[in-house]
Every structure is written in structure tokens, then in C-alpha cells.
Enzyme design. Sequence first.
Site, short mmCIF file in Angstrom:
data_model
loop_
_atom_site.label_atom_id
_atom_site.label_comp_id
_atom_site.label_asym_id
_atom_site.label_seq_id
_atom_site.Cartn_x
_atom_site.Cartn_y
_atom_site.Cartn_z
N CYS B 20 0.78 -1.21 0.00
CA CYS B 20 0.00 0.00 0.00
C CYS B 20 0.81 1.27 0.00
O CYS B 20 2.01 1.25 -0.13
CB CYS B 20 -0.79 -0.01 1.28
SG CYS B 20 0.11 -0.94 2.51
N ASN B 256 3.55 -0.59 5.37
CA ASN B 256 3.62 -0.90 3.95
C ASN B 256 4.66 -1.99 3.82
O ASN B 256 5.82 -1.76 4.12
CB ASN B 256 4.01 0.35 3.16
CG ASN B 256 4.25 0.04 1.70
OD1 ASN B 256 4.02 -1.06 1.24
ND2 ASN B 256 4.72 1.04 0.97
N GLY B 257 4.24 -3.16 3.42
CA GLY B 257 5.20 -4.24 3.29
C GLY B 257 4.58 -5.55 3.71
O GLY B 257 3.37 -5.74 3.60
N MET B 501 17.49 -28.31 -16.46
CA MET B 501 16.22 -28.83 -16.95
C MET B 501 15.26 -29.04 -15.77
O MET B 501 15.61 -28.81 -14.64
CB MET B 501 16.40 -30.10 -17.76
CG MET B 501 17.46 -29.89 -18.84
SD MET B 501 17.15 -30.70 -20.39
CE MET B 501 15.65 -29.95 -20.97
N GLU B 919 14.62 -14.39 -20.77
CA GLU B 919 15.37 -13.23 -20.31
C GLU B 919 16.62 -13.08 -21.16
O GLU B 919 17.36 -14.03 -21.34
CB GLU B 919 15.78 -13.42 -18.85
CG GLU B 919 16.86 -12.42 -18.42
CD GLU B 919 16.95 -12.24 -16.94
OE1 GLU B 919 16.75 -13.21 -16.22
OE2 GLU B 919 17.24 -11.11 -16.51
N LYS B 970 13.31 -22.48 -10.20
CA LYS B 970 14.02 -21.81 -9.10
C LYS B 970 13.29 -20.55 -8.68
O LYS B 970 13.85 -19.46 -8.73
CB LYS B 970 15.46 -21.49 -9.51
CG LYS B 970 15.59 -20.84 -10.87
CD LYS B 970 17.03 -20.47 -11.18
CE LYS B 970 17.13 -19.98 -12.61
NZ LYS B 970 18.46 -19.59 -13.00
N CYS B 1135 16.38 -32.02 -28.39
CA CYS B 1135 16.93 -32.19 -27.04
C CYS B 1135 16.74 -33.63 -26.58
O CYS B 1135 15.70 -34.24 -26.82
CB CYS B 1135 16.22 -31.24 -26.08
SG CYS B 1135 16.43 -31.64 -24.35
N CYS B 1141 22.83 -28.52 -19.63
CA CYS B 1141 22.74 -27.14 -20.12
C CYS B 1141 23.74 -26.23 -19.40
O CYS B 1141 24.34 -25.35 -19.99
CB CYS B 1141 21.35 -26.56 -19.91
SG CYS B 1141 20.02 -27.71 -20.20
N CYS B 1146 26.05 -29.39 -24.30
CA CYS B 1146 24.90 -30.06 -24.91
C CYS B 1146 25.34 -30.66 -26.25
O CYS B 1146 25.76 -29.95 -27.15
CB CYS B 1146 23.79 -29.04 -25.14
SG CYS B 1146 22.40 -29.73 -26.04
#
Lengths: 480, 1545
Positions: B20, B256-257, B501, B919, B970, B1135, B1141, B1146
Site C-alpha cells: 500500500c 507498507n510491506g 532442466m 530473459e 528456481k 533435445c 545445459c 549439450c
Amino acid sequence: MGKPTGFKEFERQNLTYAPVAERVTNFKEFSKLPAEDDLKTQGARCMDCGIPFCHNGCPVNNIIPDWNDLVYHGHWREALDTLHSTNNFPEFTGRICPAPCEEACTVNLIGDAVTIKNIELSIVEKGFENNWIQPEIAAEKTGKKVAIVGSGPAGLACAQQLARVGHDVVVFEKENRIGGLMRYGIPNFKFDKAVIDRRMEQMRAEGVEFRVNQHIGVDIPAKSLLDEFDAVVLTGGSEKPRDLPIEGRDLQGIHFAMELLTKQTKRVLGDDIPEDEFISTKGQHVVVIGGGDTGSDCIGTSNRHGAASITQLEIMPAPPEEPNKLITWPDWPMKMRTSTSQEEGCERDFAVTTKRFIGENGKVTGIVCARVDWSQDDSGQWKMTEIKGSEFTLKADKVFLAMGFVHPVHEGMLDELGLAKDARGNVSANMNDYKTSLDKVFSAGDMRRGQSLVVWAIREGRQCAAAVDTYLMGETGLPR
Amino acid sequence: MTQMPKKQGLYNAQHEHDACGVGFVAHIKNQKSHDIVEKGLEILLRLTHRGAAGADPREGDGAGILIQIPDDFFQAVAPDSDITLPAVGEYGVGMVFLPQDDAHRAACEKIIEDTITAEGQTVLGWRDVPVDAVRADLPESVLACEPVTRQIFVGKGSNCADQQAFERKLFVIRKIFENQIADKAFGDKAKFYVNSLSTRTIVYKGMFLSHQVGAYFTDLSDARMKSALALVHQRFSTNTFPSWELAHPFRMVAHNGEINTVRGNINWMNARRHSMKSKYLGDDLDKVWPLIPENQSDTACFDNALELLVMGGYSLTHAAMLLIPEAWSGNNLMDEKRKAFYEHHAALMEPWDGPAAVAFTDGIQIGATLDRNGLRPARYLITDDDLVVMASEMGVLDIPEEKIIKKWRLQPGKMFLIDLEEGCIIDDSDIKDALALERDYKKILAETQIQIEDLNVDVEVKQPQHDDLLNKQQAFGYTKENLKFLMAPMAITGMEATGSMGNDTPHAVLSNRAKPLYNYFRQLFAQVTNPPIDPIREEMVMSLTSFIGPNPNLLGLDDEEPTLRLEVHQPVLTNQDLEKVRNIHEATQGKFRTLTLSMCYPADSGAAGMGVAIESLCKQAERAVLDKFNIIILSDRDMDEQHIPIPALLATSAVHQHLITKGLRVETGLVVETGSAREIQHFATLAGFGAEAVNPYLAFETLIDMHSRGHFPSDITASNIEPRFIKAMGKGLYKVMSKMGISTYQSYCGAQIFEAFGLSSEFVDKYFKGTATQIEGVGLDEIAKEAVMRHQLAYGNSMIHKKMLDVGGEYEWRVRGEQHALTPETIAKLQHAVRTNNYDLYKEFADMINNQKGRLITLRGLFKFNKGNSIPLSEVEPATNIVKRFATGAMSFGSISHEAHSTLAIAMNRLGGKSNTGEGGEEVERFTPLANGDSMRSAIKQVASGRFGVTAEYLANADQIQIKMAQGAKPGEGGQLPGHKVDNRIGKVRHSTPGVGLISPPPHHDIYSIEDLAQLIFDLKNTNTDADISVKLVSEIGVGTVAAGVVKAHADHVVIAGHDGGTGASPMTSIKYAGSAWEVGLAETQQTLLLNRLRSRTRLQADGQMRTGRDVAIAALLGADEVAFGTIALIAEGCVMMRKCHLNTCPVGVATQDAELRKKFIGKPEDVVNYFMYVAEETREIMAELGFKTFDEMVGRVDMLDTDDAVRHWKSEGIDLSPIFHQVESSDNKSHSQSQDHGLDTLIDNKLIAEAQPALENKTPVVINTGVCNVDRSFGTMLSGKVAKKYGHAGLPEDTIVINAKGTAGQSLGAWLARGVFINLVGIGNDYVGKGLSGGRITIRPPEETPIKAEENSIVGNTVLFGAVDGEAYFNGIAGERFAVRNSGAVAVVEGVGDHGCEYMTGGTVVILGETGRNFAAGMSGGMAYVFDASGAFEQRCNMAQVSLEPVLSEDAALENNYHLGGDLETHGKVDIRHSLSQNDEKILHQLIVRHVHYTNSARGKEILDNWDASLEKFVKVIPVDYKRALAEREAEQKTKQVKESAHG
């Protein structure tokens, strides 16, 4: 794991063989393992796959990545334990297995497979060398008695497993020596028979009793075993050879491959085989019908006899030199393979059908053949058609039929016991409990599954042992 | 009063999160006025954007105001209610929510009155609080739960000596009647709630949007309503059924948190009940229990604890320091005395850990404090007429610049206090120094504290026994894989090994093998509502210190009798440590007494004997504490053939909870000596369920045995093993704790940060109470049976196991190991199918995956379809339609090869589905279609925490922008791309230096909370108004509630990923133990969204080991509009699941950057296309069977699913899938059917774009003048999106669009500002200025009329220039925490920064003309910083792990040092450092400061330039070591190239 980049750094190193000119002069084993350090390097080529396809490609499911790594790091003794945990007789498979594991090896997809079979052999030979392989004698006896009929790899594996958990095991063999097809069906130059004797010694110490020259169902009624033993395991193999009932089949000089091979090996092992019983091809024109391993064994034997010429016929077309791995890997691919025996000298002809034998004086002198064409019909079935006008005649003084086996011999034991059979004429039993249609009778190996590899026989022998132990004891500590 | 639906299906109100905007205004001299109240309400209005609305835009999440008792007002209105009030201070006012039902209300009132009287005080009367629901425009949903609000007035009784005593009494009274009413079964007891009961403060709050507070409570607009302070709060709740009482402020705080450790804190608080004594509360202390009721929000619990401490005699500030201590351990800058203060208090109480900006007040003092990591913003200003305004952001009140004398921010771990009675501001160091000096804490520590290494006990260490080792290992469930993958790497490297993997093995409950009990628990992790911590780069806030033994009396403020405390620096004890603990009485004159209790029981009693054994163990432990043993060791050392060990986790938790229930837990320490603990998960669970320390004796023995057999590299000695293993465990624990945002072991211990997966609730309630379990499963019988199975493996007759451990098969497929979905058969079958275009082979593959009889792997393996009205296949929509709902998972170019990445993109574009960049950006060339019509452009552009390659151009080329909050493999962790994988191509895409490793931080540094995510969604939507904004979440308990918040934050698309998703590299523990199954997460999300009526506003996508059409159909029936495929798409293109990896080896060229191996890549787009068409075809067949013509009809039809009892086995018997199949009643659509309203129409950027048309159309320069205020967020971003769309990253010529702005900018000023756009702001900025800066320029300076010194005041907030790629920024003043985090190319000048400056920076140049905070340059791998280090103290504040510090050489010296010169430095100060290394430092620096002065008129800058030579000596250059090396290598390379070229030329 081996070495992560090992497969990139090191080349595959195969067995070395004695030169052809030298090796065809005798029936001794002629292949040689690489040096220990080189073997370690070969172990480093293993990628320790997240999914080790070799582990599945191997019928006994050898835990290949684990012992590759152990060898790479020099932990031979642990490698031996790991190897023995899945395979009773690595020294057999390490010599004569066609190694489906190597076809399944991931490195094979992109290059040359890891030399799994050689590593296997080296581990077990090192074990023998160092006396690491000792009898594993059961701590307690169960008092249960098990008869095993047939001393091929399935019978031996089954026997060893059952003895190790304390059962009294008797192995019956109709021949004069233990080993079944491994003993007499495979020439000594590929598989030195002392290897079997060495293992039998361990098994005897573990309590296995071997009785040779006992043809159950012929010399001894099979039913008597049922009375004497708590369980009976039938591992008599698939010994009914496929015949070629064409014109001239009854001419002299036409033999099933096993006749040639058995007599030869018996002689090598010191049995007295009279010349008139022995089959020699010295100076003769030999035709081998059938393109498989047994055919090769006939070629190797004939070369050692000093045959004038050897021709091997195969009804199927020549397979491709290189398979399309993208659609075959990790399975066993159809591809042109040249055995060491073929390498020693022979003509190979493919897509050839045999029409009739011709002879003189009751002896075979030649074979009339024709070329065939193979095509797929609408349902995908392969069909063979003879190519018109392609007939030709081959000269032949000796013909060996090496077209495989159709099923176990029914006459005698199987007929006496009246066991149910499957559609192919094999003894009917499933791969979970290995039970036949008769209580306390089990069956494993080629007798149950039809002709196959030694390694499959070992697998079935082991699994059957677990089934028998469960049957006898209610539970088992034996692995499947 | 609450709309909260009751627990149903997978929805549980307990998962509620909130965050908030918070703020206060106060008059320092305690001058009460109505103006302050009005200002408070004004702040609320200005924070509206930090709150959220539900399905109905008038439905708020809650808002409120806390003020001082308005005595004038009450004196005036009391008579109307026949109340006569005494003087102020002599009466208290209770603000009470009461049931609408007259009888219930009367009953509540009676209990209240009776309690007051019984406690010796006077009931003065009740006043009806006038409310105006009509004026407040409350929607039906809020009115439906509206309470009756009344005020009760209480007169001080004679038993209270003074106002403080009266205040304490009111607290006790409130606790008594609250608990009494809670125990009574009034129809809906939740309708009763006390907002406040105090002589000093009163709270007006409710389920409001901010503007509704003042409108509803007409009292607040009364001019007699006067206060000298107003504390306000606007809530953003993840659900839309927030209730009236969950609004803030609470009695003392607004927050807040998020308190991450709240479960443990509550447990420990309850555990203290019997050991707590207070001289202030006396016998009244017994009346306040349960102090912390169940089912409250974290803040409410915190408020309860704070209240108790204050009522128990702590000052407000002292209590706040105890609850939220700053990071003291390892802080080399902290004063020794203050450190001692914290160290002393650490033993009293575990921190309440988590992101927190807490504003607190008792009506006399008002203040605020920030968590140790500074994860929430709090900024304040002070005026020359004694007004203080503090809020989550600047600009919440319009205050003339000339009146402001200070603009500053709250720093991490710091406190800010105004004492209204004293009439002064007390700053952090004054408060803390005063407290630190109150007692001689160093002396107290010296007397009471024992460090284990100082314990002088002669012990005989138990020696390893190798002969029985294998049996012991087997009895404790060791596998070969434990040794190979987990233990040996830790002992060798001191770190946990990495794997890759996803996870395709069954959960423990689905496996028919015996699994350790540890495996039934899933680690929880932070996503959206709180951030994970980076335990490596921000290790300074982490601590593994653990106290073993009794806690001192929490309220014994000045107890003279000191309690001894045993301290360990980390919780993994060596054998020697353990023996010291066992014999500790010898060294402590018997003050510590240890008793060892066995966790083993006779084997002949079998599985059935375990329950009794546990019971007996608990009794023994209880007895031991009563017998004054104050350390208990639970041990399974005596396990042997005749004795079975109770799983150590079960024994530990059972004893821990038993002792809590008996109120005895804090009187003893609990240490576990177990052979079972060998993995990080094991230690984490033992800690989470109460173990203060663990001795893993068998793990040590195992490692020593491996070493003796030659299994370790020769450089590892036997003495290395224990320390390295312990070190690795420590790091692993840090990781597990930090993924939930918890920084201290002490808080983690007992905090139960796990969810149970597949344990029966009966079992959990009995032994792991308070742990969430969603799908039921095994109970004690099965757990005991597993223990017996393990024991039999060791001592039974299993042939294979006589010589060796079980193979395991969890991490690598093994025939006799655990089941996997992906096997040699399934992979080969699928690859052969797609390569030969053979649907029959695919069907064989699908059958192997789908039919799990005898080999359960997934939860959906237990599902079956109900019978539908089947229709002909031809009536079902074509496969070509269905594939449009398919996406490939986020796999970055970097983790997989260009070939693998672009093949997927081409295939998905052919199908009309979507591929995902992952990413790491995307090569610009891929935005243009290929000549043959194919396109390599990924439709989904991912935005992850590292922001690599996230430029305005990248975003402009998206159809969907996906914010990755977590990754299945992860969750709660960051990542690392090792330097050797960063080749030229990847370096270019990621705007980084080839050869230099890249770090993705665990959190997005611009998302620490739900309202931050809303802001990022808003930013991204601005950059590309045509793209959908997607948020990727990972299944865990409560994910549905988080998703509801995410949808309220306006996400167009939500991904629910399973725990089992893949990764290019991840710690083993995370792959296996974090997160939950997507089936559960998706179902919970669907149910929660439907309950909230938010479902139809968003598209839901399910992701996680999807493989077949059956998976797709199940996902759809559970509520997914779309499905994403990761691993299996890779398999379709070649694969083979090497799981290598992370090693770059690979062999099929998929997950490698090795040029040789990439040549082995064999995949073709056709293969991938074939695969997806097959999946769609199989889906169609199922649809035909079930009778669905279109996919849309199928979405959410959970009624078509049921449990397939036929496939169950002994362990899965107990699984109850009915919560997953629960059907929610809702008026909302079950699938996506309407778009989100992002509110873009009214933005100021529309005006900017209109005015900039000439520039946008034909590059004609324009100048725009405008005012801004804090509600104008993402200023300039939409405009930049238009520039990037048309002109790409190159943008427009410099200064084509100049915007002169005045005022306070809202958050994200100039986010992704494109080249050619210049924002020149006079005023002040908030958080995230220049986020993702993509070539533009931002300058900010205070207005001329300000009396403040710019270089001593805040100019911008936190996380400025986060992920900036390119461009310039000049700030005339001081920035907050995390300045230029992950900057990869921007140039910036600023006059001071907070903590963590330049963290993870990979490029660009930052000049700081003043002080920095701590941890500067942590994880910095590229770029340079120049810091003006006037005091010479910079080095202490810099994290030296990756950087070196150098002087800035004068030009002459530089010339001497560098024999060559290169690069054009005259290019407008935008120095491309990447061209050259160390030459021209002086020139660069000088030029940047000149430009700074030019743009901002900086006094500091001028001063430096005026004294250039002297100033230069004070500059320190910060350069990452790796970066320097890589640059040197490149320079050398280029030179060789030049030489060669000239030779050839």
C-alpha cells in the site's frame, strides 16, 4: 560423471585384433583390449546423460554411466560391484553381445559411441585378474530345491541367483558340457570356453550342482523332476532350426549351422570327433544361407578349415551403410555390419532367394538362386517378388543353413509336460512371474521368448530367479 | 463486516497479502488543528494509485486515518449522547465496529461494559458515530458487510495511577473482551472489531477507497476535529474481499510491506506465554492471551506484538528496534555499543522480518522505521513552520517550495521520530545512541554470552564407524545420487551443485517408493507481494546466528539476574560442537544442562509403534524441561538393526510443537543429532520446524568415507571436508531463507516457511500445526511404513543393496530408480514421430505419458474425464485454431543456442502461436521477417529481473510483454550467465561486455510489493500500448490470491507455472523442492479469480511440463485459456535431456553456445510444427469426446474432471482432489472475455504525444512546457514508445523533443525514455526515475526559490536508472537506495546515493559527487563509477568482491600510463567507455561534471570544477576486475587485428 568434455576431446578406440592371416590359423580368441589408461580415457567419453539411453538399450539394464565414471576415476573394484549388480556374467556379454547399448549411446547420435562393451569386459577381467570375484555363498540355506533344465545363459543366471539366496540348485544339461548355445554354438575364436569354466567354478562354490548328459524328457522323464524339486525352471533354449524345404534339401553336404559349429568346438575342447562325423570345409566351396551371427560363425570356421570359397546369401536387401540416426537412434538400426569373420574373407550377396539345390551322386554341387525385389504394400507390409530372369547358379560343396531358430524343441520334455505354448510355439509364460501353465514350472530365456541374445537370456534368468524365489518364499530380495 | 468468503476449494482467506501507500503529517510542536486532519485526508487522496479497486471500481481495499483524541470535538458532542467527559487524559475512547444484528450487538456491548467495570473503570456511555454511506458512494458489496460503528467512552478508574497506567489498563480490557467475544458464537462473530481504545489516539477506517474515508465518517469534516498528527494508509490487497477491520492504521501502526516470518513470530510469541513476566503489567499479563489471534493480517499481528512491548514498559522506539532491528551483524560501520545493544536484544526476540515501512505512533510520538534492507520507500519533508510530512512518495501535499527546509528519505534499518510533547525531531542516531547507552550492553554480553568455540569442554568426539556405514546410510534413505550430486560437490567446492532442466519425477506422495519425510514439504518463496533477497550480493543483511537454549524474559527490561545464552554462528554443528553442547554443564557451572533423548524405537514394534514412540518422546521432552534441562538433543545415533528411527523432522516438529503448547518451548534449546540430514532441504525443514542447530553425523561419516576411498580430488584433505560441507549448507540455507525474503536464521527457525504436499491434514495438524496442506495425502501410518522400508533395505535381504546404495534416479533416469515422464522410450517415440510426420507414433508417445497406471508421476495422472455428450470430431474447431493458444516457454537466447531459439520462433510464428524471448533480449535483426515469409521474432518479450536487453525498441516489438516474477525451476532466485557463455553476439543483445558474467538478481528491484508490480505493468503498457502485459507466477499455496492482486494491478495475462519447469542452470535444491504443481496453482487461481469476479478480465496460461493433448485439455478444464510448453518443445527439436545445459556441453546443440556443438543441432521448424499440430489434434479428440465444439467452451469446465481411483497406489490413497475440482459460484465468466482498463486515456503523455507530432512524424524539434504532480506516473514513457516503434533504438536526433516540466514527478519518470527525448524537470522525482532509460536524457534540479541546499537533500527516490541501457541523467541532489542498479550503458551524475549503489551494473558511467551508502558496487561486473570521496571512507562502504578502486589519474599521468589514445570523447559527454579502458579518465570525469553543471546549475559541481586539481585527488574510480580484464583482452585482440590488417593491407 566421466569428463564433461571427454566426448569432444577423445576419439573412440576399438579392440585390436590379431591380423587376419595369423588368426585364421587357429581357434583362439584374437581380440585384445586397450591398455588400462586408454580404457580410462574411453570411460571419460561418457557424458553421464540425464537420460542414459544406453542403460535402457541394454537388456540387463547395466548401469553404464556409473561404471564408466568409476573406470575413468580408476575405481575398478566399485565398478565391478556395480556391473555385477545387474549382470551375472559380464565376461560373456563383454565378448559376444552385439551391444545394443552402444547403438543407444548418446554420443552415437552425433559421432562414435562410447566403447561400452570393451569397458564392461575390462572391468570383469580385471576382477578375475585380482581375485575380486569370489563365491557369494548364502548365509543360510532355505532347504528348497530347484531344478534348472538347460545350462545356457538363462539357466546359469537363474541358477546363480537362486543359489545365492540359499536354494539348492541343480542344473541339467543334455550335452556333455555346461553352457548351451554359448558353449557349442559360438566358435572358440570368438569366445574362449575357459571363460565359462571359470564362472562355473564360482557357481559350484556357491552351491550349484551341474549334471551333464542328462536329457530331460528323453533320458529322464520330466515329471520326475516335479516330484524331486520344489520348482523347475525350463531354460532349454530355442533349438529348432529353421529349415529350407526346397528341392534337393536331402542332398549330402547340406547342414544346419549348429552341426558344423558344435562338432568344431567339441574338437577344440578335446573331444574325440571321428573324421566321418566331423564336418570339414577344407578346399571346398561353401555357401552359407542366412546373414546373421551364426552365418558369420560358419564363415569364420570355414575360413579356419581352409575353404576354397565362401559365399553368404541373405534374402533381405543390403541395409544402408549409414542408418538415418534421426529416425533410428536409440533403437537397434538396420545397417551394414561386417563381422570379424566376414572380414576374414567371404562373398556376401543380398536380396537373393534360394530356389533349389542341385547335386551329383547324392552330394550337393550347387544352388540355384534368384534375385528378389522388396516393396511395401498398401498396409505397409513388406512383400518380396522374384525378379524375372535373374536366376543364377552358385557352386557349392557345402551348404550351411543359418536362418535362425523357429522355437524350442517340442518333442520330449515340452510334449511330456504338455505345457501351453504361445502363437510362435514358445513356452507360454509372462515376464512378471515366468510361470508356465503347470504349477511350480517356470520358463525363461529363448525357450520362453524365442531366439534372442545372450544378454536377454541373462535378463530373463535373473528375473525368473526373483519370481521363483517369491514363489518359494513369499517374498524375495532378488532384483528383477 | 467482512466479505471474505469462507475456505472453499483451494481458496483460503489466510493467504491474503497486502501492501500500500502510507503517510503521516504532524506538527512538531504538537499544535492541534483541523488542518492536519484535512492534510491527512489529502495525503490519502494523493496515494490512491498505490491502492486498488476490485471488480467494482468503487470497491476499495481499505483506507483509514489515525489521529490524536480530538478532545474539543468530543467534549462538544458527548452531551448529545448523554455523556459527560472528564478532562482529556482522564477518559479513553473506543472506536468499535459492532454487528448489525441488534441482539448480537447488545451482547457485545454488554461484554465490553462488564469487562470495563470488572477491571475497575467507568463506562461513560456510547456514542453512535454518524456515517454517510451515500455520500461515500459505497458499492453494494461493501455495504453488505457494513458494521455499526459506535464509540464507547471510558472513565479512568481509581486503580490507575496515571494516564499511562490507564492506557495499559485499556489495553488489557480490550484484550479481555476481544477474546471473550471471539469465543462466543454470535452468528458472525467477525462483525465485531475494535479499531482503537485509547486515551490518546483514535482510528477511523473501513473498506474504502481513499476518498471515501472522509465522506463516510462525517466526524472528520467537523472543524472541531483537531489533531497534531494524522497517520493515514491506503491499502492494496491481493483479494477484493478485504474486510473493514483489515484496513490500516491499526492501534499503533500503519505498515507498507509484508512480514514474511509471521507464522514463526506468532508461534514464538505464544511459546513465551509462561516465561514472560512484567513488572508493569503484573497479573494483568495473564489476561491478554491469546495475545495474537489467528486469522489476522501480518500487520495486525505485528501491531499486537508492538502493543504488548510498549504496554510492558518498552519505549515506542525501543520496541520498534527490537521488532525490526537494523542489520548489525557484520556491519563494520556500526558503533560497538550499538552493536552490543542489538546483540543483546537478539537473544530476547527473533526479528519480524520482511519488507517494511512502518509508521507508528502512541499519540505522543510519531515515527517510522524501515526494514534492514530498505525494501519500501518512505520519504519526508520538513517545513519552516514545523510541519513534517512523511509518505511513500514525494508530492502528496502541495507545499510551497520556499517553505521546505529539508527533503530526505528513510534509510534501510533507520528510524525517524517526532516527539510532539518535546516538540522536536529526533534522528536515528540520537534515538539509538541513547538506547544503546542506557545500559552497558557490552558488559552484559560479556557476562552472559557464550560462543560455542569459546566453550572450554574436553570432549571425546564420536568416531566414525565404517563397517556399519552402508546399513546406516540405507536406514536413513541415502541414495547414490545423494552422494554424487549433493554431498560430494558440497564437500569439494563448498557450494551446492548446479543442475539443469526441469523435474519430471513424481512428488513424494505420488511415488510408490519410500521417500524421506523432508520431501513432502515444499519451500515457500516470495513473489510479487514481497521480494526475495540476494544472499550473495546482499549478504550484509543476512545472518545465520542461532541461539541455543532458553530465551530471556521478553518483558524483563531491567532484570538484574542475567540469563546465559549460547550462540553459534551457524546452525550446523560438527561432532565436536555437539559433544560440547552435550557436556556444557561442565563449563557453565551447571547453568546449562543438556539431556539427550533418543528418536529411535524398537524395530519389532514396526510401523505401528511409531505413534506411541513420538508421544513418549514428547512426554520425555516435557519432563526434561520441567526437570530444568535447558538444552534437549534429539538423537538417532542409536539406530541399529533393532531400532528404527522416527524421521528426525517428525520428531523435531512434534517435540517443538508439544513444548509450545505446554508453554515450555522457550525454556529449552532444541538440537537435532540425526543421520538423516544430508541435503539443504533437510536442514531447512528441520530449522523451519524448530531446530536451533543440527548435527548431521552420518553425512560427515559418509563424506569422510568417500574421501578415504579416493573419491575426492587429491587436493582435498580430510580436514577440508567438514568445513566445506558446513559452508555449503550455510550458503544453501541463505538461499532458502532469502527466496522468501527472510534474512536471519533466528527468524527462519520455527517459521514454517513450507507447504505440505500430500500429507493428510490430520497428520499435519497433529505434528506440523499451522502448516498449509492443500491436497491431503499420507498420514502417520504411511510415513512410518516408509521408515520401516528404509530400515529393511538396510537390514533385510535385498541382494542389490548388500553392497551398494539404492540408485535413486531422481536426478538422472535409472531403470530401478524413481519414475520419470521423460524416458528413453518417450523421447525416442516423440522424436521419431515428428521427424517422420507420423501421428500414430505420437499417439503411442502420448499414451505412455498419459497413462500412469502403476507409475504415477503427475497429479493429473490421477485425473479422469467425466463422460460428456460426445460430438463428431468434425464439429470441433480445427487444430489450426487451437495451436494459436500455444506458446513456448521462456527460454533465453544465452541459455539455449541461436539455432534452437530461432527454430522455435519460426515454428510458433508459422502456427500463429507465440514464442518467448526468455530473459536476455532479442537480436534486432529478428524483428524483420525473412525473405521466405518466416519470422524469427518472438511474440512474447520477457522482462526479468536482470532486464538484459530490455530497451524501448525491444518492448515496442512485442505482442505480449511478460514480467517474470518467478521461474518454476528456481522460484525466488536469480540467475547467472557465466562469462564463458557471453560471446560477442550475446554480449551485444544483452548490452554487456563479452566474456564478463551476468547476474540476474533474485528480485526485480522495482517490484518489492504488489503496488510496485502495478506500477511496472503501467510502465510497460505505456511503452507499448498495443501489447498485452503478462505476469508469470509459480504455483505455491496462495498463488491464487497473488494472482487476484496481479489482475487488480491490471495484468492482461497471467501465467501459472508449475514447480517442475525447466532451467538452464539452477541449484539442485531449487529444482526439487520449491513450488507446487500447476494443477493446484491453476485451480486455486481460477477459483480465487472467480470469487473475486476478476476472472474474465485476464487470460490465464498454464505452464509446466506440458506434453500432450490430455495435458492441454486438463489445463483448459481447470481454467487455462492458453498453454505453454518448454522442455517438450526442445525435445521436438532434438533435445535428449542430457541435463547438461549448465555445462555448455549439450551434444545436440540445443543448450550450448559452443560453436562446434551448435553445428550438431538437428531440429527443424517442421518438427516443432508437427508436434504442436499433434497435440492440438489429440486435444480435439478429447474435446469431441467431452462434447466441446470450441476451446472457449471448455475453459473452466472443472465439472468434467474427476479422480481416477483405479490408478491409485498405497501412498496416493489419501490424496483428495476435490478441492481442485471445486466449482465456484460466480457471476463472472469462466474464461477471458473482457479487457483491462489501464486508464491510459487521461494520461499527461497523450498531451505530450499530441504536441510532439511534428517530431514524431518528421523529426522536427519541439519544446513542450508542462507542470507535473505525483499522480503523473511514467511521464514520457508512452511518448518514448511511439519513438521506439517508429525509429528503433537509434531514436530521434538529440533534443528533438524537449520537455520542460515543473513540479513533483510521479513514479517512473522517463521510464524507457527514447533517444532524442529530453526531460528537464524543475522540482523533484520519486522512485524509478529513468528506469530502462533507452537513450533519452533526464535532468532534475530543485526550483530557484528553494531555501535548501540541493546537495544535502533528496532529489530522486529509490531504484533510479534501474536497467538503464543508454542515455544520460543529471540529478542535482541525493538519490535513494539502489541507484543505477543493473545499468548497462547510461551515464549519470548525482550528488550522493543510498545503499547498494551501482549494484549488478554491467556498463555505463556513474559519477557521484558525494557520499554513497553501504554495499556500493555489489555484483557490479561492468561499467565504471567515479566517487567523490571527501572523507576518505568510501572503501568501507564499497563491496569489494568484484571491483577494484583506483585513483583518477590526471590527464598527463594517464597519457604516460597509456601509450595510445582512442575513442572520440567529444561526443556530447556520452562517453563510450567500452571503446577504451583507462585513458582519459580525467577528461571523461571533467566533461561529465561540466555537463551536470550545465543542466542543473549544481553548486557542488561548480565547487568541484573550481578546485579541479584538489578535487581530482579525492575521486575514486570503481572498476570491476573482470570488466577490466575483458577490456584489456579486447584491446589486445583489436590491436593484433589491426596489425594483421595493416600487414595484409
